[in-house]
Design an enzyme around this catalytic site. Structure first.
Site, mmCIF file in Angstrom:
data_model
loop_
_atom_site.group_PDB
_atom_site.id
_atom_site.type_symbol
_atom_site.label_atom_id
_atom_site.label_comp_id
_atom_site.label_asym_id
_atom_site.label_seq_id
_atom_site.Cartn_x
_atom_site.Cartn_y
_atom_site.Cartn_z
ATOM 1 N N GLU A 125 0.846 -1.207 0.000
ATOM 2 C CA GLU A 125 0.000 0.000 0.000
ATOM 3 C C GLU A 125 0.873 1.245 0.000
ATOM 4 O OE1 GLU A 125 -2.236 -0.177 3.626
ATOM 5 O OE2 GLU A 125 -3.124 -2.130 3.157
ATOM 6 N N LYS A 127 2.452 4.494 1.206
ATOM 7 C CA LYS A 127 2.553 5.024 2.572
ATOM 8 C C LYS A 127 2.249 6.518 2.492
ATOM 9 C CE LYS A 127 5.418 5.005 6.704
ATOM 10 N NZ LYS A 127 5.290 6.407 7.058
ATOM 11 N N GLU A 187 -5.323 7.464 7.233
ATOM 12 C CA GLU A 187 -4.482 8.657 7.172
ATOM 13 C C GLU A 187 -5.293 9.862 6.685
ATOM 14 O OE1 GLU A 187 -1.549 7.678 8.146
ATOM 15 O OE2 GLU A 187 -0.104 9.243 7.631
ATOM 16 N N LYS A 303 2.245 -5.500 3.964
ATOM 17 C CA LYS A 303 1.573 -6.200 5.074
ATOM 18 C C LYS A 303 1.294 -7.639 4.645
ATOM 19 C CE LYS A 303 -0.766 -1.901 6.274
ATOM 20 N NZ LYS A 303 -2.025 -1.154 6.317
HETATM 21 S S1 IVH Z 1 -0.370 0.572 8.774
HETATM 22 C C1 IVH Z 1 0.480 -1.388 12.858
HETATM 23 N N1 IVH Z 1 -0.660 1.531 6.359
HETATM 24 O O1 IVH Z 1 2.728 5.233 8.650
HETATM 25 C C2 IVH Z 1 0.669 -0.658 11.594
HETATM 26 N N2 IVH Z 1 0.338 2.925 7.980
HETATM 27 O O2 IVH Z 1 5.096 4.380 10.353
HETATM 28 C C3 IVH Z 1 -0.255 0.478 11.441
HETATM 29 N N3 IVH Z 1 0.886 5.175 7.171
HETATM 30 O O3 IVH Z 1 1.475 5.815 11.869
HETATM 31 C C4 IVH Z 1 0.038 1.333 10.274
HETATM 32 N N4 IVH Z 1 0.150 4.906 5.117
HETATM 33 O O4 IVH Z 1 0.452 7.148 9.950
HETATM 34 C C5 IVH Z 1 -0.213 1.772 7.597
HETATM 35 N N5 IVH Z 1 -1.036 2.274 4.194
HETATM 36 C C6 IVH Z 1 -0.599 2.501 5.422
HETATM 37 C C7 IVH Z 1 -0.040 3.732 5.782
HETATM 38 C C8 IVH Z 1 0.425 3.911 7.075
HETATM 39 C C9 IVH Z 1 0.701 5.751 5.961
HETATM 40 C C10 IVH Z 1 1.507 5.845 8.326
HETATM 41 C C11 IVH Z 1 0.672 5.795 9.580
HETATM 42 C C12 IVH Z 1 1.546 5.142 10.627
HETATM 43 C C13 IVH Z 1 2.920 5.278 10.044
HETATM 44 C C14 IVH Z 1 3.759 4.104 10.504
#
Ligand code: IVH
Length: 775
Positions: A125, A127, A187, A303
């Protein structure tokens, strides 16, 4: 200020410096995390933290429980209620290279003891570079929305999140089959176009702009007034959930589909792929398309798709073993620094901006880069003509990372930071502890003038009827009002007044009212005149104290000019501000006769100081010894203390009870600037009378008494109460002590009332107070 090596610091000096650094760090943390507007570069911030850590390492006994070293991250701002997350919001581990991604996949296979040839399925995904939010739905209804905060608890920003609208954050989940309690996570971000448009408009209107879309999104979401958030172009992508722990799907890909069915936007570029090589393909495709997505991403999150495998993999410390963030490298480019422009902000602070030969960094053409402040230029030794390495890390305004020394032209000179304002030519001074220089020509500086004029006509200053901000800005744009005196000239200028009627549609009465409003203020109280000048540090209260002390404009003006002539030297200012140096120590030093020869060669310096300054206490003696270094150093400091300190007049201003040295210095600096003197002369020439400040009365029942007001007052506002009490000669205090004469208690009075009973202080109701004071 030059820093002494940590090893040389006395305990007192260390303690003072730690306190100073803690204050600075707290301020910069707040700007970064809560105001979303950092004022210094990351490098400067790191240097402050390092110095703080070094001093604590040398003096472990000085480490306080609330020290910055004992705190991590943002913490929670006090503006919002705290929300505890049902399931903590964790962070992700990072990978920076292909091999780290292959290691990640191999680690998972090993952990799960999968046969070597079986490829694991992942969801990759984008980020998103925004800020994460958690939305709790109970029986399908949005109950509370919160920021991440420290991961365990965040801030309640429900009202602000609702303003994103039903299509992004539904108040009620669509579809069916959702768990009774679910925390949807994702987000909040700002589309790049909307962000750029917002900044352009903000800059044109002189409002605050933001460094990058992430700061903008954070700043917009964390507004106290949701109406402001509503006006900001924010968007949302859902990608995770907290509760329920057991999930509502068998896979991450399935969960994303469910989130979409329930009414949330999910990212169209999220895909299911197999094995590390599959992940790397997605990474490369997203990296190539990054500049055209319409929002900032700073990497790709991988993931494990199957949730049962996620559960088996679990967590290490604060991040899941089943996910990783593959970060994009910072986008860099080299170009030539063609010049350094100095921008003057609305409050007069000077910011250096690099003018660059245009270059593309990460899909964006860059022509400017911030250089933050003069220390940053000196530390990086950036010179005009240098080839510099630029970096964009999510920031729209890129940073200069370093210069390429081999490419420096032979004739490039170190950059001399201007000592005068480029907008108006007035002197620009740098206050102790400030990162930036500030223009002292506030009243004439075109960059600052509108702000200053607004202050000038403000309610507590000239308070001119019919001349509010709107008219002021319009008259300034027409070139009619450039300085305060122009306001009074306008009232006499037939041509301008005719133009108001002919071109601006003013009726006869409006023009007459405007003229009358201005004419009425040709006579003004001295404290209003002083306050209206907008001298740094001189607020309403200090203006009143100065007006009472000097009584007439002429004597205040003369004192200001004399103080300006006797401003202490830079060396004296550095001495006065050095850690461990007190006012008493300075006074003793100024009176001491600096001895010629070293009286006592072998003795330690602080013993010799005891001879020169016999009444100085031991800790201060040691601090001074640390500062002086040796006998010659001490002699030099004594000469500076004697010859270069402030003049008597500056001392007189500082000595006015309640004024103090900082405000006195600001008065001196104001009068030091010739432009300011000219503008003030022109203004005073337009006035027909300056009235002395109202003296506090001495023959009232409360003259000389100390009064405290508490509780919710119903008969008058607190400001009114204070003003009236002071006019009657009473002193108003904020806390009750044995010295308090009266406590005036309104409904709901609490601890102060108890204190008053304890000290036997007379307690009055509001009505008693009015009777006593004849009101
Ligand atoms: S999953 C337990 N998916 O990245 C994992 N995070 O460094 C939960 N973020 O605090 C996060 N895009 O603000 C996830 N597709 C995405 C994301 C994402 C941006 C940010 C989020 C998180 C940080 C982690």
């Amino acid at each position: 200020m030059t820093e002494s090596p940590v090893a040389d610091l006395s305990r007192e000096a260390a303690e003072a410096e730690l306190a100073r650094l803690a204050r600075a760090l707290a301020r910069h943390d707040a700007l970064y995390y809560q105001g979303d507007a950092p004022e210094i570069s990351d490098a400067d911030y790191d240097a402050l933290r390092r110095r703080h850590a070094d001093i604590e390492a040398r003096f472990p006994e000085l480490v306080k429980p609330d020290s910055p070293s004992q705190r991590v991250g943002a913490g929670i701002s006090e503006a919002f209620a705290e929300v505890r997350h049902g399931v903590p919001m964790l962070s992700l581990d990072n990978a920076f290279s292909d091999d780290e991604v292959r290691d990640f996949a191999a680690r998972i296979a090993r952990f799960l003891k999968l046969p070597g040839e079986e490829l694991i399925a992942f969801v990759a995904e984008p980020k998103i570079d925004g800020l994460s939010a958690s939305l709790l739905y109970v029986d399908g209804v949005l109950e509370v929305g919160a920021t991440r905060g420290d991961g365990r608890s965040g801030e309640d920003v429900t009202a602000n999140l609702r303003t994103l609208g039903e299509a992004r954050i539904p108040s009620r989940l669509k579809g069916s089959g959702w768990p009774a309690r679910v925390e949807v996570r994702g987000e909040v971000y700002a589309p790049t176009d909307a962000f750029t448009a917002f900044n352009a408009a903000a800059e044109a209107e002189g409002r605050r702009s933001y460094a990058n879309p992430r700061n903008f999104a954070a700043g917009s979401l964390r507004q106290k007034n949701p109406a402001i958030t509503a006006g900001r172009p924010l968007n949302f992508f859902a990608y995770a959930w907290g509760e329920p722990a057991e999930g509502f799907s068998e896979t991450q890909a399935g969960a994303l589909e469910k989130l979409a069915e329930w009414g949330f936007p999910t990212n169209p570029r999220s895909v299911r792929v197999e094995g590390a090589e599959g992940l790397l393909q997605v990474y490369r495709a997203l990296e190539a398309d990054r500049a055209t997505l319409g929002y900032d991403i700073d990497g790709v999150v991988y993931k494990v798709d199957r949730l049962d495998l996620q559960a088996r993999l679990g967590f290490v410390a604060r991040s899941p073993r089943w996910a990783i963030a593959h970060k994009f490298p910072a986008q860099q480019a080299t170009t030539v620094l063609e010049g350094i422009d100095i921008q003057v902000g609305r409050t007069g602070s000077l910011t250096p901006v690099a003018r660059l030969a245009p270059v593309t960094v990460g899909g964006v053409v860059v022509r400017n880069a911030t250089l933050h402040n003069e220390d940053e230029i000196a530390r990086k030794d950036v010179r005009i003509g240098d080839t510099v390495v630029l970096q964009r890390a999510g920031d729209v305004i890129p940073q200069i990372v370093a210069v390429v020394p081999e490419r420096r032209p032979a004739d490039a000179l170190p950059f001399a930071f201007p000592t005068h304002c480029p907008a108006c030519g007035s002197e620009a001074v740098r206050e102790e502890g400030e990162a930036r220089r500030r223009c002292t020509g506030g009243l004439i500086c075109p960059a600052q003038i509108v702000e200053r004029l607004k202050h000038f006509v403000g309610r507590k200053a000239f308070d001119i009827e019919g001349l509010g901000e709107k008219q002021l800005v319009a008259f300034h744009e027409r070139g009619w009002i450039r300085e305060p005196a122009d306001i009074f000239r306008l009232a006499r200028d037939k041509e301008q007044l005719t133009a108001l009627r002919a071109e601006d549609g003013y009726g006869e009465t409006s023009v007459a009212n405007l003229v009358a409003g201005i004419e009425a203020r040709r006579t003004i109280a001295l404290e209003r005149l002083i306050f209206a000048l907008g001298i740094r540090e001189i607020g309403e209260q200090t203006s009143l104290l100065l007006a009472r002390e000097f009584e007439t404009w002429d004597s205040f003006d003369a004192a200001g000019r004399e103080a300006a002539a006797g401003l202490p030297s830079a060396a004296w200012t550095a001495l006065a501000n050095a850690p461990g140096v007190s006012a008493r120590m300075l006074a003793l030093m100024a009176e001491a006769t600096p001895p010629e020869a070293d009286p006592w060669l072998d003795a330690p310096l602080d013993q010799k100081i005891a001879l020169a300054l016999p009444t100085l206490a031991a800790p201060a003696r040691r601090a001074l010894a640390g500062l002086a270094g040796d006998w010659d150093g001490l002699r030099r400091l004594l000469v500076i203390a004697r010859d270069e300190g402030p003049s008597e007049t500056l001392g007189r201003i500082a000595g006015v009870s309640g004024v103090g040295p900082v405000a006195a210095r600001a008065v001196a600096e104001f009068f030091h600037e010739p432009h300011n003197r000219t503008v003030v002369e022109a203004l005073v020439a337009e006035l027909s009378g300056v009235l002395p400040a109202a003296r506090p009365q001495t023959d009232t029942p409360v003259a000389g008494k100390t009064v405290v007001f508490t509780g919710s007052l119903e008969r008058f506002t607190r400001d009114e109460a204070r003003a009236r009490a002071e006019a009657l000669g009473a002193k108003v205090s904020g806390s009750v002590s044995r010295k308090t004469d009266y406590l005036v208690a309104g409904p709901g009075a609490g601890s102060k009332l108890a204190e008053a009973h304890k000290h036997g202080v007379t307690v009055l109701s509001e009505d008693d107070w009015l009777t006593l004071t004849g009101g």
